[in-house]
Design a protein around this motif. Structure first.
Motif, PDB file in Angstrom:
ATOM      1  N   SER A   1      -8.589   3.240 -10.963  1.00 43.87           N
ATOM      2  CA  SER A   1      -9.064   3.804 -11.755  1.00 43.87           C
ATOM      3  C   SER A   1      -8.462   5.138 -11.265  1.00 43.87           C
ATOM      4  O   SER A   1      -8.803   6.466 -11.195  1.00 43.87           O
ATOM      5  CB  SER A   1     -10.050   3.902  -9.523  1.00 43.87           C
ATOM      6  N   SER A   2      -7.017   5.038 -11.429  1.00 49.89           N
ATOM      7  CA  SER A   2      -5.960   6.640 -11.139  1.00 49.89           C
ATOM      8  C   SER A   2      -6.051   6.496 -12.736  1.00 49.89           C
ATOM      9  O   SER A   2      -5.251   5.788 -13.064  1.00 49.89           O
ATOM     10  CB  SER A   2      -5.542   6.554 -10.353  1.00 49.89           C
TER      11      SER A   2
ATOM     12  N   LYS B   1      -7.708  -1.484  -7.507  1.00 46.51           N
ATOM     13  CA  LYS B   1      -8.845  -0.276  -6.975  1.00 46.51           C
ATOM     14  C   LYS B   1      -8.008   0.701  -7.153  1.00 46.51           C
ATOM     15  O   LYS B   1      -8.494   1.040  -8.234  1.00 46.51           O
ATOM     16  CB  LYS B   1      -9.984  -0.822  -5.989  1.00 46.51           C
ATOM     17  N   TYR B   2      -7.359   0.860  -6.768  1.00 48.14           N
ATOM     18  CA  TYR B   2      -6.692   2.558  -6.905  1.00 48.14           C
ATOM     19  C   TYR B   2      -6.193   2.739  -7.922  1.00 48.14           C
ATOM     20  O   TYR B   2      -6.099   3.655  -8.808  1.00 48.14           O
ATOM     21  CB  TYR B   2      -5.143   2.995  -5.411  1.00 48.14           C
TER      22      TYR B   2
ATOM     23  N   TYR C   1       0.781  -1.363   0.268  1.00 52.75           N
ATOM     24  CA  TYR C   1       0.441  -0.177   0.124  1.00 52.75           C
ATOM     25  C   TYR C   1       0.853   1.022   0.093  1.00 52.75           C
ATOM     26  O   TYR C   1       0.750   2.131  -1.156  1.00 52.75           O
ATOM     27  CB  TYR C   1      -1.007   0.193   1.210  1.00 52.75           C
TER      28      TYR C   1
ATOM     29  N   TYR D   1      -7.513  -3.369  -2.643  1.00 53.76           N
ATOM     30  CA  TYR D   1      -8.093  -1.868  -2.419  1.00 53.76           C
ATOM     31  C   TYR D   1      -6.863  -1.261  -3.939  1.00 53.76           C
ATOM     32  O   TYR D   1      -6.868  -0.256  -4.196  1.00 53.76           O
ATOM     33  CB  TYR D   1      -7.291  -1.242  -1.409  1.00 53.76           C
ATOM     34  N   CYS D   2      -5.348  -1.337  -3.504  1.00 56.89           N
ATOM     35  CA  CYS D   2      -4.391  -1.412  -4.219  1.00 56.89           C
ATOM     36  C   CYS D   2      -4.824  -1.825  -5.670  1.00 56.89           C
ATOM     37  O   CYS D   2      -4.361  -1.037  -6.486  1.00 56.89           O
ATOM     38  CB  CYS D   2      -3.016  -2.392  -4.004  1.00 56.89           C
TER      39      CYS D   2
END
Length: 175
Positions: free
Chosen positions: A150-151, A146-147, A75, A143-144
């Motif tokens: 989407s970034s 998805k981030y 993360y 989470y990583c």
């Protein structure tokens, strides 16, 4: 088995040192070297367990708390790749499970070895750690991923390699 642990620990140490002593050292390199350093210390802990206690059951079931650092290190690496600020308070918060697990392991090692309920305590410890590690691995990796998806991404080859590295590690954690 021991040879494999030695080989993997040496590889993780060499990788951590190569990344750390990179001439173009950046913040993300620091977190990447910490990630491989965590792997090194986890394997070193396992080697010490097998040599000091010579108990296969203890070796297999006492996981150590280093596994709780894999997700946070990924993360923090991801945040640093995207140039997001990382505060000391944030690092402390994400490392709480590691510290709790570390204290838990010390208690188990030094108190329960001489106790007649040793095997039961090790089995309960194994179950607790597995139950806590699964959401940790899945949570951080999902989470990583998805981030990353989407970034906004830079259009450089190095940036894409770093993103692919995050995707591979997060994918392995999901498995």
């Amino acid at each position: 088995m021991i040879f494999l642990l030695y080989l993997t620990s040496v590889q993780s140490l060499i990788t951590a040192l190569l990344v750390f002593f990179n001439k173009k050292f950046k913040q993300e390199d620091f977190y990447l070297s910490l990630f491989f350093g965590t792997i090194f210390f986890h394997l070193l802990y396992k080697v010490a367990l097998i040599y000091i206690y010579a108990d296969v059951n203890l070796f297999e079931k006492l996981h150590g708390s280093f596994s709780f650092l894999y997700g946070p290190m990924l993360y923090f690496y991801m945040l640093s790749v995207f140039n997001k600020p990382i505060q000391t308070k944030q690092i402390s918060y994400h490392c709480i499970p590691f510290f709790i697990g570390f204290i838990f392991n010390i208690i188990i090692l030094f108190i329960s070895i001489e106790n007649p309920i040793f095997s039961k305590l090790i089995q309960v410890s194994d179950l607790i750690v597995i139950v806590l590690l699964i959401p940790s691995f899945l949570g951080y990796s999902m989470y990583c991923l998805k981030y990353v998806m989407s970034s906004q991404k830079e259009n450089t080859k190095i940036f894409h390699l770093k993103i692919n590295f995050i995707k591979v590690i997060a994918g392995v954690f999901c498995l």
